[in-house]
Design a protein around this motif. Structure first.
Motif, PDB file in Angstrom:
ATOM      1  N   LEU A 194       0.818  -1.211   0.000  1.00 52.05           N
ATOM      2  CA  LEU A 194       0.000   0.000   0.000  1.00 52.05           C
ATOM      3  C   LEU A 194       0.854   1.265   0.000  1.00 52.05           C
ATOM      4  CD1 LEU A 194      -2.921   0.964   0.036  1.00 52.05           C
ATOM      5  CD2 LEU A 194      -2.826   0.981   2.533  1.00 52.05           C
ATOM      6  N   VAL A 195       1.978   1.252   0.697  1.00 49.22           N
ATOM      7  CA  VAL A 195       2.791   2.465   0.805  1.00 49.22           C
ATOM      8  C   VAL A 195       3.821   2.590  -0.310  1.00 49.22           C
ATOM      9  CG1 VAL A 195       2.521   2.450   3.321  1.00 49.22           C
ATOM     10  CG2 VAL A 195       4.557   1.420   2.312  1.00 49.22           C
ATOM     11  N   CYS A 196       4.010   1.537  -1.092  1.00 52.93           N
ATOM     12  CA  CYS A 196       5.047   1.569  -2.131  1.00 52.93           C
ATOM     13  C   CYS A 196       4.604   2.432  -3.313  1.00 52.93           C
ATOM     14  CB  CYS A 196       5.351   0.155  -2.608  1.00 52.93           C
ATOM     15  SG  CYS A 196       6.623   0.106  -3.890  1.00 52.93           S
ATOM     16  N   PRO A 197       5.425   3.396  -3.749  1.00 49.93           N
ATOM     17  CA  PRO A 197       5.072   4.260  -4.884  1.00 49.93           C
ATOM     18  C   PRO A 197       4.895   3.506  -6.197  1.00 49.93           C
ATOM     19  CG  PRO A 197       6.904   5.184  -3.631  1.00 49.93           C
ATOM     20  CD  PRO A 197       6.700   3.787  -3.134  1.00 49.93           C
ATOM     21  N   SER A 198       5.510   2.330  -6.319  1.00 55.14           N
ATOM     22  CA  SER A 198       5.434   1.575  -7.574  1.00 55.14           C
ATOM     23  C   SER A 198       4.139   0.780  -7.714  1.00 55.14           C
ATOM     24  CB  SER A 198       6.631   0.613  -7.683  1.00 55.14           C
ATOM     25  OG  SER A 198       7.854   1.315  -7.637  1.00 55.14           O
ATOM     26  N   SER A 199       3.362   0.685  -6.654  1.00 53.98           N
ATOM     27  CA  SER A 199       2.127  -0.091  -6.705  1.00 53.98           C
ATOM     28  C   SER A 199       1.080   0.626  -7.545  1.00 53.98           C
ATOM     29  CB  SER A 199       1.581  -0.314  -5.286  1.00 53.98           C
ATOM     30  OG  SER A 199       2.498  -1.032  -4.489  1.00 53.98           O
ATOM     31  N   THR A 200       0.405  -0.107  -8.430  1.00 54.44           N
ATOM     32  CA  THR A 200      -0.639   0.477  -9.253  1.00 54.44           C
ATOM     33  C   THR A 200      -1.920   0.649  -8.435  1.00 54.44           C
ATOM     34  OG1 THR A 200      -1.489  -1.673  -9.990  1.00 54.44           O
ATOM     35  CG2 THR A 200       0.301  -0.684 -11.269  1.00 54.44           C
ATOM     36  N   PHE A 201      -2.830   1.472  -8.962  1.00 49.57           N
ATOM     37  CA  PHE A 201      -4.085   1.673  -8.248  1.00 49.57           C
ATOM     38  C   PHE A 201      -4.876   0.375  -8.159  1.00 49.57           C
ATOM     39  CE2 PHE A 201      -8.675   2.315  -8.439  1.00 49.57           C
ATOM     40  CZ  PHE A 201      -8.875   2.998  -7.253  1.00 49.57           C
ATOM     41  N   GLU A 202      -4.907  -0.413  -9.236  1.00 49.74           N
ATOM     42  CA  GLU A 202      -5.650  -1.670  -9.226  1.00 49.74           C
ATOM     43  C   GLU A 202      -5.112  -2.609  -8.151  1.00 49.74           C
ATOM     44  OE1 GLU A 202      -4.438  -0.179 -11.879  1.00 49.74           O
ATOM     45  OE2 GLU A 202      -6.309   0.439 -12.874  1.00 49.74           O
ATOM     46  N   PHE A 203      -3.794  -2.616  -7.995  1.00 49.51           N
ATOM     47  CA  PHE A 203      -3.157  -3.452  -6.966  1.00 49.51           C
ATOM     48  C   PHE A 203      -3.530  -2.935  -5.581  1.00 49.51           C
ATOM     49  CE2 PHE A 203       1.118  -4.524  -4.839  1.00 49.51           C
ATOM     50  CZ  PHE A 203       0.624  -5.731  -4.359  1.00 49.51           C
ATOM     51  N   ARG A 204      -3.422  -1.632  -5.382  1.00 49.06           N
ATOM     52  CA  ARG A 204      -3.772  -1.053  -4.080  1.00 49.06           C
ATOM     53  C   ARG A 204      -5.237  -1.298  -3.735  1.00 49.06           C
ATOM     54  NH1 ARG A 204      -0.683   3.806  -5.721  1.00 49.06           N
ATOM     55  NH2 ARG A 204       1.333   3.759  -4.657  1.00 49.06           N
ATOM     56  N   ARG A 205      -6.087  -1.290  -4.750  1.00 51.98           N
ATOM     57  CA  ARG A 205      -7.514  -1.525  -4.508  1.00 51.98           C
ATOM     58  C   ARG A 205      -7.734  -2.891  -3.863  1.00 51.98           C
ATOM     59  NH1 ARG A 205     -10.784  -1.224  -9.812  1.00 51.98           N
ATOM     60  NH2 ARG A 205      -9.462  -3.041 -10.242  1.00 51.98           N
ATOM     61  N   GLU A 206      -7.081  -3.924  -4.387  1.00 50.03           N
ATOM     62  CA  GLU A 206      -7.215  -5.254  -3.805  1.00 50.03           C
ATOM     63  C   GLU A 206      -6.600  -5.306  -2.400  1.00 50.03           C
ATOM     64  OE1 GLU A 206      -9.059  -7.452  -4.973  1.00 50.03           O
ATOM     65  OE2 GLU A 206      -9.363  -6.655  -6.988  1.00 50.03           O
ATOM     66  N   VAL A 207      -5.500  -4.572  -2.215  1.00 48.16           N
ATOM     67  CA  VAL A 207      -4.840  -4.547  -0.905  1.00 48.16           C
ATOM     68  C   VAL A 207      -5.732  -3.887   0.143  1.00 48.16           C
ATOM     69  CG1 VAL A 207      -2.922  -3.527   0.387  1.00 48.16           C
ATOM     70  CG2 VAL A 207      -2.491  -4.637  -1.812  1.00 48.16           C
ATOM     71  N   ILE A 208      -6.384  -2.779  -0.232  1.00 50.39           N
ATOM     72  CA  ILE A 208      -7.292  -2.098   0.697  1.00 50.39           C
ATOM     73  C   ILE A 208      -8.415  -3.027   1.131  1.00 50.39           C
ATOM     74  CG2 ILE A 208      -9.156  -0.380   0.726  1.00 50.39           C
ATOM     75  CD1 ILE A 208      -6.635   0.875   1.502  1.00 50.39           C
ATOM     76  N   TRP A 209      -8.999  -3.719   0.166  1.00 50.60           N
ATOM     77  CA  TRP A 209     -10.083  -4.644   0.494  1.00 50.60           C
ATOM     78  C   TRP A 209      -9.584  -5.760   1.405  1.00 50.60           C
ATOM     79  CZ3 TRP A 209     -14.933  -3.946   0.660  1.00 50.60           C
ATOM     80  CH2 TRP A 209     -15.581  -3.093  -0.234  1.00 50.60           C
ATOM     81  N   ALA A 210      -8.379  -6.251   1.162  1.00 48.37           N
ATOM     82  CA  ALA A 210      -7.825  -7.319   2.000  1.00 48.37           C
ATOM     83  C   ALA A 210      -7.589  -6.830   3.424  1.00 48.37           C
ATOM     84  CB  ALA A 210      -6.522  -7.837   1.388  1.00 48.37           C
ATOM     85  N   LEU A 211      -7.040  -5.619   3.567  1.00 40.65           N
ATOM     86  CA  LEU A 211      -6.804  -5.065   4.903  1.00 40.65           C
ATOM     87  C   LEU A 211      -8.126  -4.857   5.648  1.00 40.65           C
ATOM     88  CD1 LEU A 211      -4.000  -2.411   4.226  1.00 40.65           C
ATOM     89  CD2 LEU A 211      -3.795  -4.507   5.577  1.00 40.65           C
ATOM     90  N   TRP A 212      -9.121  -4.321   4.947  1.00 43.17           N
ATOM     91  CA  TRP A 212     -10.415  -4.091   5.588  1.00 43.17           C
ATOM     92  C   TRP A 212     -11.065  -5.416   5.992  1.00 43.17           C
ATOM     93  CZ3 TRP A 212     -13.005  -1.559   8.679  1.00 43.17           C
ATOM     94  CH2 TRP A 212     -14.403  -1.572   8.728  1.00 43.17           C
ATOM     95  N   THR A 213     -10.934  -6.430   5.133  1.00 39.67           N
ATOM     96  CA  THR A 213     -11.474  -7.752   5.455  1.00 39.67           C
ATOM     97  C   THR A 213     -10.819  -8.314   6.707  1.00 39.67           C
ATOM     98  OG1 THR A 213     -11.919  -8.209   3.116  1.00 39.67           O
ATOM     99  CG2 THR A 213     -11.813 -10.098   4.590  1.00 39.67           C
ATOM    100  N   ALA A 214      -9.521  -8.089   6.844  1.00 39.28           N
ATOM    101  CA  ALA A 214      -8.783  -8.648   7.976  1.00 39.28           C
ATOM    102  C   ALA A 214      -9.219  -8.062   9.311  1.00 39.28           C
ATOM    103  CB  ALA A 214      -7.282  -8.433   7.776  1.00 39.28           C
ATOM    104  N   VAL A 215      -9.607  -6.788   9.328  1.00 40.83           N
ATOM    105  CA  VAL A 215      -9.928  -6.131  10.605  1.00 40.83           C
ATOM    106  C   VAL A 215     -11.426  -5.946  10.816  1.00 40.83           C
ATOM    107  CG1 VAL A 215      -7.730  -4.924  10.675  1.00 40.83           C
ATOM    108  CG2 VAL A 215      -9.709  -3.805   9.635  1.00 40.83           C
ATOM    109  N   ASN A 216     -12.235  -6.217   9.789  1.00 36.67           N
ATOM    110  CA  ASN A 216     -13.674  -6.040   9.896  1.00 36.67           C
ATOM    111  C   ASN A 216     -14.326  -7.384  10.184  1.00 36.67           C
ATOM    112  OD1 ASN A 216     -16.277  -4.903   9.729  1.00 36.67           O
ATOM    113  ND2 ASN A 216     -16.423  -5.455   7.569  1.00 36.67           N
ATOM    114  N   PHE A 217     -14.335  -7.770  11.447  1.00 38.90           N
ATOM    115  CA  PHE A 217     -14.896  -9.064  11.823  1.00 38.90           C
ATOM    116  C   PHE A 217     -16.399  -9.051  11.571  1.00 38.90           C
ATOM    117  CE2 PHE A 217     -16.237 -12.420  14.811  1.00 38.90           C
ATOM    118  CZ  PHE A 217     -15.373 -13.420  14.409  1.00 38.90           C
TER     119      PHE A 217
END
Length: 268
Positions: free
Chosen positions: A76-99
């Motif tokens: 998520l913090v890496c400048p080389s990450s594309t928006f599409e990649f970050r989008r999946e990462v955001i969803w994964a992080l939210w899934t992990a903490v949203n019981f």
């Protein structure tokens, strides 16, 4: 011939988690669209595996966070990450903490309290990885026109603030000098206040996203703005060695104007 099922061992699970983490890390290399697509798909698969993370160890999904969360945060913090990649990462992080609420049994209050403790540990791991960079990355994702990503990102920020900032959470190593800051200050310096105002202005007043943005402003930032405005109106002036309080102007507004929050930082 009879086919034997050797079963799934903890070792094989750990290898699978490590393999997913390595695939996710490929998305930070800036190695082209195909590699980024592979990393995005790995992030989506990993996120699906974390749908019930939060249950106390040795629950598999919670255990998987040990190897997957660092990969997500770096992505998520890496400048080389594309928006599409970050989008999946955001969803994964939210899934992990949203019981999921449907997994919480109202009759098991002790179990729910344990889930909250584990969730707080996961949230702390997310923000402590690289505090300033993570605050900027999450704030930047709020500029998206993708309503799903916007909702997930804002919900994650809201949970970080309400669980960690309200409990007096102080994050260390926030800069090159090893400073300490509250999470709300980290996000304010990353431009969150201005971004939340934009969401409130541009979204429909009845949208859940706009309502959540307004709630965060009200609960974490509005009081400071009002106090700052009051202080600017009552600031004593020094005259001949004595302090004299200046009355506000006839318009009731200081000449320099009110400061309604820090300006947003540039996207990296």
């Amino acid at each position: 011939a009879e086919i034997k099922n050797p079963g799934v061992t903890n070792e094989s699970i750990r290898r699978a988690e490590s393999f997913l983490a390595k695939l996710i890390s490929l998305g930070t290399l800036g190695a082209g669209r195909e590699v980024s697509t592979i990393a995005s798909e790995a992030a989506a698969v990993a996120g699906a595996c974390l749908c019930d993370a939060g249950l106390p160890l040795p629950h598999p999904a919670t255990s998987a966070c040990r190897s997957l969360l660092p990969a997500f945060c770096q992505a998520l913090v890496c400048p080389s990450s594309t928006f599409e990649f970050r989008r999946e990462v955001i969803w994964a992080l939210w899934t992990a903490v949203n019981f999921p609420p449907e997994l919480q049994l109202a009759t098991q209050q002790d179990a729910n309290k344990n889930v909250e403790v584990v969730q707080n540990e996961l949230l702390g791991e997310i923000i402590r990885t690289s505090p300033d960079a993570m605050a900027r990355a999450l704030t930047t994702m709020l500029s998206t026109l993708d309503s799903g990503v916007l909702e997930a990102t804002l919900s994650l920020i809201n949970l970080l603030l309400r669980r960690l900032d309200n409990s007096g959470g102080i994050i260390s190593n926030c800069d090159e000098f090893g400073g300490k800051k509250k999470i709300s200050i980290l996000f304010e310096e990353a431009g969150l206040v201005d971004t939340l105002w934009r969401i409130c202005d541009h979204d429909s007043e009845e949208s859940e996203t706009a309502e959540l943005a307004a709630e965060i402003l009200d609960d974490f930032y509005e009081e400071g703005d009002e106090d700052e405005a009051d202080e600017s109106m009552l600031q004593p002036a020094s005259l001949g060695g004595q302090f004299q309080f200046q009355a506000p102007s006839s318009q009731g507004i200081p000449e320099a104007g009110f400061n309604f929050g820090a300006s947003a930082e540039q996207r990296w």
